[in-house]
Design an enzyme around this catalytic site. Structure first.
Site, PDB file in Angstrom:
ATOM      1  CB  CYS A  16      -7.324   9.342   3.011  1.00  0.00           C
ATOM      2  SG  CYS A  16      -7.010  10.092   4.620  1.00  0.00           S
ATOM      3  CB  CYS A  39      -4.104  10.751   4.061  1.00  0.00           C
ATOM      4  SG  CYS A  39      -4.835   9.424   5.006  1.00  0.00           S
TER       5      CYS A  39
END
Length: 101
Positions: A29, A26
């Protein structure tokens, strides 16, 4: 030392617990990692930060109905008091945490 259960981690007495649900694949993230580290440093000794990889901890992710990553959930005295999905500025995260420390 035995690994603490997720429930033990979020029931940390005396300090709020910020749970960062993330995944290695991600992008947002990864962008939030330095923000989370900055906020953790700012509240050193007053906040516990727990990073949960949703790919290796699917039970915890489904327990809290995490649909997208990053998702941040703040627990205070074992209760969920705030949650948000997606990247956010450090200042916004700080303002939320300040209400509970």
């Amino acid at each position: 030392m035995a690994k603490k259960s997720f429930q033990e981690l979020i029931n940390s007495p005396g300090m709020p617990v910020l749970v960062d649900f993330y995944a290695d694949w991600c992008g947002p993230c990864k962008a939030m990692t330095p923000v989370v580290q900055q906020v953790a440093g700012q509240f050193n000794g007053k906040l516990k930060v727990v990073k949960v990889n949703i790919d290796s901890n699917q039970a915890a992710a489904s327990q809290f109905k995490v649909q997208g990553v990053p998702t941040f959930i703040l627990f205070h005295k074992g209760q969920q008091v705030w949650r948000q999905s997606g990247a956010m500025p450090a200042q916004q995260l700080t303002q939320v945490i300040q209400q509970y420390v």
